[in-house]
Design a protein around this motif. Structure first.
Motif, PDB file in Angstrom:
ATOM      1  N   UNK A   1       7.637   2.825 -79.787  1.00  0.00           N
ATOM      2  CA  UNK A   1       8.874   2.526 -80.917  1.00  0.00           C
ATOM      3  C   UNK A   1       9.790   3.831 -80.731  1.00  0.00           C
ATOM      4  N   UNK A   2       9.437   4.888 -79.950  1.00  0.00           N
ATOM      5  CA  UNK A   2      10.243   6.078 -80.093  1.00  0.00           C
ATOM      6  C   UNK A   2      10.813   6.477 -81.286  1.00  0.00           C
ATOM      7  N   UNK A   3       9.959   6.793 -82.128  1.00  0.00           N
ATOM      8  CA  UNK A   3       9.982   7.339 -83.474  1.00  0.00           C
ATOM      9  C   UNK A   3      10.544   8.896 -83.594  1.00  0.00           C
ATOM     10  N   UNK A   4      10.950   9.328 -84.735  1.00  0.00           N
ATOM     11  CA  UNK A   4      11.249  10.742 -84.978  1.00  0.00           C
ATOM     12  C   UNK A   4      12.746  11.226 -84.660  1.00  0.00           C
ATOM     13  N   UNK A   5      12.636  12.526 -84.736  1.00  0.00           N
ATOM     14  CA  UNK A   5      13.897  13.375 -84.629  1.00  0.00           C
ATOM     15  C   UNK A   5      14.706  12.807 -85.702  1.00  0.00           C
ATOM     16  N   UNK A   6      14.414  12.533 -86.631  1.00  0.00           N
ATOM     17  CA  UNK A   6      15.235  11.729 -87.986  1.00  0.00           C
ATOM     18  C   UNK A   6      16.081  12.914 -88.517  1.00  0.00           C
ATOM     19  N   UNK A   7      16.962  12.611 -89.461  1.00  0.00           N
ATOM     20  CA  UNK A   7      18.088  13.619 -89.940  1.00  0.00           C
ATOM     21  C   UNK A   7      17.108  14.599 -91.024  1.00  0.00           C
ATOM     22  N   UNK A   8      17.548  15.951 -90.705  1.00  0.00           N
ATOM     23  CA  UNK A   8      17.299  16.984 -91.790  1.00  0.00           C
ATOM     24  C   UNK A   8      18.625  17.223 -92.544  1.00  0.00           C
ATOM     25  N   UNK A   9      18.832  16.371 -93.726  1.00  0.00           N
ATOM     26  CA  UNK A   9      19.912  16.800 -94.283  1.00  0.00           C
ATOM     27  C   UNK A   9      20.140  17.962 -95.169  1.00  0.00           C
TER      28      UNK A   9
END
Lengths: 434, 434
Positions: free
Chosen positions: A99-107
């Protein structure tokens, strides 16, 4: 499931070609062995989770390359596989469907920081993962292990986020998935997993009953990979990527303070493990950091133990709206206490009302709609500030692990229209909103 | 809202410092003017959307730098601002609080390709945006414009995805938001916007009534930025980023065929505009590509016009489960017909039953849970293959614009547990699932 043997270097380059019960060379990247967290015994990498010597939990140990650079990581894909050298996965992991998860936002959360009186605050937002929780990270690592072990079935017991992540990842990988849930689970939550799999199995019983059944099946059936049972050591490593990403997205430095929700406790310990690895590899500067754990008062065995100054964690019967944190007997509780005490952090808990207020606090200030677990973390952040346990002048990160649409009921009674009007400008003007 | 004047280069560097009614230098990056799509008249950049000469729709025109490189873009952030040089936003856009949408997954969909008989298929998955739809892209561009125009209020009429995106982006930016919805909208959908804003206004009427009221307020009140009304030209440009990302993620090349859902039609025309810009800038090789539009049969004015071989689009009264595509009189319909005919594509439509099947087709094969709009696009892909309108040997991309939890009702009657059992291995073995 019996442990396969490891193949010689000259054997096949894909798990399929290696044949059953043969693990191909490089199947787990730089991982060296499974090591017991209690007695330190090492065993070969395999679908095992408990030490044969002392029954302690097994964890993945590595021989990391000493020349890994920030630039090598930065040139990788915008998902967790940019850190593949630090995970128990093969070097060609990107080529296997996942599913190629991660590298989500660090806001940077300046509004919330101002509201609470903090100098610098960030939210690591895992609600934008493929199935909207951090579980996609751990399941992606479990999927790789299941593939390398030639598992026939990809499975889990779950009441929510994990079921979604397993069913989705298995579908994408073309693997048979079987997901076990309590039969009294709300219908929308059933739909959210059943959409991905033909084999959703409802079990008449509570989550503990479902979990026990899963362990029984794992013992009876050959070739089943239960992500949170027999491939758990590989699965759990996925949470390290939250720590790597926080450090990289801060500009390759560690935060001073981090607040993490505690269910089994695995995520918190793995973020700490990630920070330690980055220091050891010279990818970030060595500096002190404090780790804080967040629990719901209705299921707060670790917080209670922390406050009592004891190592003994007494199991509880959960009673909280934060269902995804409702593990009454958390497997990693002792390690959570270790990390929080070693780093000078703490474990704190908040009531269901504070959790609901935490959800609104994050949504209204930063435009992030979190589930009850994230409401717990936000509310604990507030409480840590108010009780002086957190230093407001230091750089702080909180982790949002999931999204609000999955626990809509928790706040649906609290918010709604400010006004209901006729479709005319006069009617609108009369509301005083303009 | 009256048009502010453009300031001289020596004036202030932030919109706040520039003062009311003065637009700072560089506020819109490389954007040059607004140009009428009908008569070609140009007007200065401002909060306008209709040509004063002929009432045609205004679109942003640019003076692009000729030396923009792939490497410059690749070194940008993992969100839409990596393309800021191609958008009507200032060069310091990353420093203004926004939801940081985009750079979502482009998944190679080998399972779905095999199921449908396609050689190479990708899904551009916008369900993992901050509020789980492509609307976060367009709203981020509208937010920048509202900020540069010194707007006091950030607003929209909406029934769903747009309301979520506006309320979340406004909260994060610290702007007052007012979101207008039909009062008969389901409560969960109201909650999903109300969580972010204190000013959700329910209007007794249908979506057309709400929309008319928004236009009236935009005319009466000073300083309101209605994203899809008076800042629409800036808003619409955000959809170009879908096209840029598809090309970059394919390795800086255009697909041969792309299937895009059609509501107002804006997204489809902007993806085409993005492809044309990339060619003109030498960032991709010039090659033929075909653009296909996807509609629900219950709201298919563009598909009907396409099949009739006419330019005349007759408005319809929508009757479909694909609510986010249910625009009976699509503003960009003529331009959609232009693009699809010019490129050798087509516009096709599918029934509600086909839409439901499309949702399951994508979930079961690729682990992506889409809303009804994505079900429409997937079902149209299938129909285009079956009717021979799409070349199965060519590289094809479909766009998934939103996520399934928002339209759970559409399939909740279709899926559920395969079995309900006692918590024993014997009971499980009897199901035959193992």
């Amino acid at each position: 499931m019996s442990a396969p043997t490891v193949s010689a270097p000259e054997t096949a380059a894909t798990p399929e070609a290696a044949g059953p019960d043969v693990i191909r060379e490089g199947a787990f990247g730089n991982a060296r062995a499974l090591v017991c967290r209690e007695c330190g015994s090492e065993v070969a990498l395999g679908p095992q989770y408990a030490c044969m010597e002392c029954f302690g939990p097994l964890e993945v140990a590595y021989d990391f390359p000493t020349d890994l650079t920030r630039e090598q990581i930065e040139s990788g894909p915008a998902n967790i596989w940019r850190y593949k050298a630090l995970l128990p996965v093969p070097t060609d992991i990107e080529t296997s469907p996942n599913t190629e998860p991660g590298f989500t936002r660090l806001l940077k959360a300046d509004n919330l920081a101002a509201e609470l009186g903090l100098s610098n605050l960030w939210v690591k937002d895992d609600s934008t993962n493929p199935t909207n929780s951090f579980k996609d990270r751990v399941v992606a690592c479990a999927l790789s292990a299941a593939r390398e072990f030639h598992s026939k079935v990809f499975a889990c017991p779950s009441t929510g986020n994990l079921a979604n992540a397993v069913a989705a990842a298995g579908a994408r990988a073309g693997m048979k998935t079987v997901v076990f849930i309590p039969s009294n689970l709300e219908h929308p939550k059933q739909v959210n997993s059943a959409v991905y799999t033909e084999s959703l199995v409802a079990v008449d019983g509570n989550y503990d009953d479902v979990n026990r059944l899963a362990s029984e099946i794992a013992g009876e059936e050959d070739g089943w990979a239960f992500v949170n049972v027999n491939v758990r050591p590989f699965y759990a490593e996925g949470s390290k990527t939250l720590g790597y990403e926080i450090a990289e997205q801060l500009g390759w430095r560690l935060p001073d303070q981090v607040v993490i929700p505690v269910a089994s406790g695995s995520q918190l310990t793995k973020v700490d493990k990630a920070f330690q690895e980055l220091i050891a590899l010279g990818l970030v500067e060595d500096k002190p950091y404090k780790v804080f754990g967040a629990q719901a008062t209705g299921c707060s065995p670790v917080s209670v133990a922390y406050k009592s100054g004891t190592d003994v964690v007494r199991p509880v019967k959960p009673d909280t709206i934060a269902k995804s944190l409702a593990i009454g007997n958390p497997a990693d509780a002792p390690y959570v206490l270790d990390v929080c005490r070693r780093t000078g952090g703490a474990v704190e808990d908040v009531t269901d009302d504070e959790i609901r207020a935490g959800i609104l606090l994050l949504a209204r200030n930063e435009g992030i709609f979190t589930e009850t677990a994230g409401g717990t973390t936000t509310a604990v952040l507030k409480k840590l500030v108010e009780t002086g346990q957190l230093d407001t002048s230091l750089d702080t990160v909180i982790i949002n692990t999931g999204m609000g649409l999955k626990t809509l009921d928790a706040i649906s009674g609290q918010v709604g229209p400010a006004a209901t009007i006729d479709p005319s400008y006069a009617a609108f003007a009369a509301t005083g909103i303009a």
